[in-house]
Enzyme design. Sequence first.
Site, short mmCIF file in Angstrom:
data_model
loop_
_atom_site.label_atom_id
_atom_site.label_comp_id
_atom_site.label_asym_id
_atom_site.label_seq_id
_atom_site.Cartn_x
_atom_site.Cartn_y
_atom_site.Cartn_z
N TYR A 141 25.93 0.78 -6.89
CA TYR A 141 24.80 1.71 -6.90
C TYR A 141 23.87 1.23 -8.02
O TYR A 141 24.06 1.55 -9.19
CB TYR A 141 25.29 3.13 -7.14
CG TYR A 141 24.18 4.15 -7.32
CD1 TYR A 141 23.05 4.14 -6.52
CD2 TYR A 141 24.27 5.13 -8.31
CE1 TYR A 141 22.04 5.07 -6.69
CE2 TYR A 141 23.28 6.07 -8.48
CZ TYR A 141 22.16 6.03 -7.68
OH TYR A 141 21.15 6.96 -7.85
N ASP A 182 23.56 0.89 -2.44
CA ASP A 182 22.17 1.26 -2.70
C ASP A 182 21.61 0.29 -3.74
O ASP A 182 21.91 0.40 -4.93
CB ASP A 182 22.12 2.70 -3.19
CG ASP A 182 20.69 3.19 -3.43
OD1 ASP A 182 19.75 2.39 -3.30
OD2 ASP A 182 20.52 4.38 -3.74
N HIS A 297 19.70 9.60 2.18
CA HIS A 297 19.95 8.25 2.70
C HIS A 297 20.72 8.37 4.01
O HIS A 297 21.31 9.41 4.31
CB HIS A 297 20.78 7.42 1.71
CG HIS A 297 20.09 7.13 0.42
ND1 HIS A 297 19.71 5.86 0.04
CD2 HIS A 297 19.73 7.95 -0.61
CE1 HIS A 297 19.15 5.92 -1.17
NE2 HIS A 297 19.15 7.17 -1.58
#
Length: 567
Positions: A141, A182, A297
């Site tokens: 992330y 991400d 998302h």
Amino acid sequence: MRVVTWNINGIRAFKNGIKKVLDSFDADIICVQETKVTRELLDERTAIVDGYNSYFGFSRGRSGYSGVATFCKDTATPCAAEEGLTGLLANHGEAVGRCGDQSAFSNEELQSLDGEGRAVITQHKFRGAEGSETLTVINVYCPRADPEKPERKLFKLRFYKLLQSRAEALLGPQSHVIVLGDINTSHRPIDHCDPNDVDNFEDNPSRRWLDGFLFGSMVNENADEMDDSEISGGKFVDTFRHFHSTRPNAFTCWSARTGARQTNYGTRIDYIFASRALVSTSFLNVEIMPEVDGSDHCPVWAQLSCTLTPSPRCPALCTRYMPEFAGRQQKLSRFLVKVSEQREVSKDTEGPLPGSQEAGEISENLSPLVAGINTAKKRPSDGLPESSVFKGKRSKHVKTVPKPQGSLLAFFKPKQSSVDPEESGLDSERSGPEISHKGTQNDVNDCNAMHSMQPEWHTKVKEETNNCRVTEPKAEGSCQDQSQSNATVYQESRDKKVMGPDFWKAVLHGPPQPPLCKAHGEPCVLRTVKKAGHNLGRQFFVCARPQGHASNPQARCNFFAWVEKGK
């Protein structure tokens, strides 16, 4: 083999349980980001899911911030697992492969980059064309570059550099790597809903890092005809663009605040990167899943032709080995023991198990119905002693003594206090049955006369009194009911006068009347400025429709109006 990545924006937001979500993907490895849970807040239901083994990365500095987790099916159990990218969080012998060149980082910087819980690495085995091969999955992330905090821009670029160093160090002849999660950067204009609004799109430092990290990163219709010297990039491939090089409007993230998902006004910042050799030999397809709700998302999945070989034992990082969860799982034979034997065992193990959770934490992780815990708030006892409050069914051996019933004459006794209920105000309502009007000597004589009458009349009066309700009395100054009724009427009239609708309208100002936007003629929505500056806290109106491209007639218009002060 199937792999899934998804920024879930909080793992505790799964209302139907995390197992149901994991099963819906039918994947071998499921990587989630932004779990927003620290180790202290992680419960057993989330940490230990039937059919899966899980590996978490936690933020060390902030609670409810960042965090990643990798869930592997028991048929895809990894042979090694590690939290972070630096190797500093791994115990001796638990690091996954090489850490790469870290000479460009100080020790303090390495600790800072791994202190926000942004990476988990799992390593798996599979049978390839040349025998046993290794697949390492790096779940990340990546940080966001906050425009208001210049130091976070540098932090993001340093994290990228560390990620690339670790990923490339794990590559080898029979060693493949997948980097997914991400990444927090849209690579090309095709990956952004409105690239014309971004200044110097191609010159963004994060996009330039992606150019160097990815092989064949330039979107070109003739890319297959170009040799390696003409294609930009490094050792990894953007697998989605490998299969869908020119697909537009393929976004994975939308602004939930503006409702941009309804108009598909988003960006593609969630990726599955893989080493070039693995893509050419094993990848079958990659797709995004915009139909899946639950976060700002959407998930991305990849299908591979290889089959993972499960490890016989989970790595030490697995959540089932955490001290707070160890020893809590029971074998199937435990449920086949006779009830009498279970009761005898429970007497010897009434105290908490060594290394287990505290009693308060255990009660939170168990179902209230199973644990026998009443989660509802206790009702007030209205000043009664604890023994007089209803507590459910009583034991057969407990004898209850009925409370003696008061005499009828108690309601006709003259008032002991000299305070008149008209003067006492609110206190008259709190005083209960002891308050009455001032009685005269004639009233007392009448009461004594009533008590001395025949038993039949006395019984009739007692039955009627027990069945009565508080109503307007027939005779003035006769009993306590009239006093309580007068006090209630007085209090109600006082409340209406002091705290009526006019009073609240004068004290509280409701929201201002929304204007109509000029393009659609629809009521606008009220917003508040949360960005630091001279307008912080100010309110304004904008079009109520979701955010979208200017060419989309279904998107919101550019109506904007400040709310005037005092309204």
